[in-house]
Design an enzyme around this catalytic site. Structure first.
Site, short mmCIF file in Angstrom:
data_model
loop_
_atom_site.label_atom_id
_atom_site.label_comp_id
_atom_site.label_asym_id
_atom_site.label_seq_id
_atom_site.Cartn_x
_atom_site.Cartn_y
_atom_site.Cartn_z
N ARG A 194 27.10 -51.55 52.12
CA ARG A 194 27.67 -52.88 52.30
C ARG A 194 27.40 -53.41 53.70
O ARG A 194 27.87 -52.85 54.70
CB ARG A 194 29.17 -52.85 52.03
N GLU A 218 30.22 -82.94 38.40
CA GLU A 218 30.14 -82.19 37.15
C GLU A 218 31.45 -81.48 36.91
O GLU A 218 32.32 -81.44 37.78
CB GLU A 218 28.98 -81.19 37.21
N ARG A 256 14.16 -71.63 35.32
CA ARG A 256 15.28 -71.90 36.22
C ARG A 256 15.77 -70.61 36.87
O ARG A 256 16.15 -70.60 38.05
CB ARG A 256 16.42 -72.59 35.46
N HIS A 271 26.32 -57.50 55.58
CA HIS A 271 25.88 -58.88 55.40
C HIS A 271 24.36 -58.98 55.52
O HIS A 271 23.73 -59.83 54.90
CB HIS A 271 26.55 -59.80 56.41
N LYS A 283 21.87 -71.46 40.28
CA LYS A 283 22.81 -70.91 39.29
C LYS A 283 23.31 -69.56 39.79
O LYS A 283 22.98 -68.49 39.27
CB LYS A 283 22.14 -70.80 37.92
N TYR A 338 22.26 -66.11 37.58
CA TYR A 338 22.40 -65.82 36.15
C TYR A 338 21.83 -66.95 35.31
O TYR A 338 21.54 -68.04 35.80
CB TYR A 338 23.86 -65.58 35.80
#
Length: 284
Positions: free
Chosen positions: A100, A180, A52, A102, A147, A33
């Protein structure tokens, strides 16, 4: 000024937006995101956020070409439709929907969603009195530079901090390395110099973080990117956090100890003034 959603090419009310229950973002947090803000109807550093986003997609091997997709035009159109001049645009790209497993299939179509809402504004009293942070041992994975939407450790740490009477949590490695906060990069002032952890896989490579370093250079504040140890926090004259939506957030309490005189410090104030002035120059 309606809040707006976008899902795979379609704009509409946020309450009516939906994606497949088999979307891998829902099933596995398999997505990334970005958050971009607008000041007076102008998007700030959109290209850097999109760059990014592309790096995050590439890191997770999500086959999505950010520039070629026209996502920048979508963001601009969403801002125009919403007519929210001080806006926060959230963009999320997942690997897509499929049974679904993996093991993900080749050729999945990425799911692209976005929302446009009013930009949260840090209250003036918080800019002066600051916030308190709780120290938390970092339990996250080793790719915090991506991110990713897999933010459960951040969510749990922030909620635990708030329940304990703080505003945020500061992640510190088991070796004492300061990293952070749950939603922000970390800065401190020591002997009149600005210090922040260096870029690595342990912290987010913040667009706002980079801009603050530019601001420091512009007003001749010495700035260094280096490892920070836990014990250094006890001797910092100023501490602040940074992120896209809140800009610069003064920290005036670490655990139960005051930082400096317990108010937003002079270098933090100078940096935020330059931050605001720089935005006006860049968007003029």
């Amino acid at each position: 000024m309606p809040e707006l959603a976008y899902v795979n090419g379609v704009f509409g009310p946020i309450g009516e937006a939906c994606v497949s229950i088999e979307d891998r973002g829902f099933q596995f947090a398999d997505g990334v995101y970005e958050v971009i803000v607008a000041y007076a109807g102008r998007l700030f550093r959109l290209e850097r956020h999109l760059a990014r986003l592309q790096r995050s997609c590439d890191a997770l091997q999500i086959k999505y070409e950010v520039v070629a997709s026209g996502i920048g035009d979508m963001i601009r159109e969403g801002l125009r439709r919403s007519d929210i001049p001080e806006a926060m645009v959230y963009v999320q790209v997942t690997r897509g929907a499929g049974p679904r497993s993996h093991l993900y299939a080749d050729g999945l179509r990425p799911t692209v969603v976005a929302t446009v809402r009013p930009r949260p504004v840090l209250p003036p009293q918080v800019r002066q009195s600051g916030v308190g942070i709780k120290i938390t041992t970092d339990p996250r994975w080793a790719h915090c530079d991506i991110k990713s939407i897999a933010l459960l450790p951040n969510v749990l740490a922030k909620n635990e901090a708030v329940r304990a009477g703080f505003d945020d949590a500061l992640f510190i490695g088991s070796d004492g390395e300061v990293r952070e906060a749950t939603t922000a990069n970390f800065f401190m002032v020591q002997d009149g110099q600005l210090v922040t952890p260096p870029l690595s896989n342990r912290i987010l490579h913040g667009v706002t973080r980079a801009y603050i370093l530019e601001c420091a250079r512009a007003i001749d504040i010495p700035a260094h990117e280096r490892r920070i140890e836990r014990q250094e926090l006890d001797h910092a004259s100023e501490i602040f956090l940074s992120n896209t939506t809140s800009e610069i957030i003064p920290v005036t309490r670490v655990e139960h100890a005051a930082v400096g005189n317990g108010q937003c410090g002079p270098i933090t104030q100078r940096l935020h003034a330059r931050f605001q002035a720089g935005i006006k120059l860049e968007l003029s």
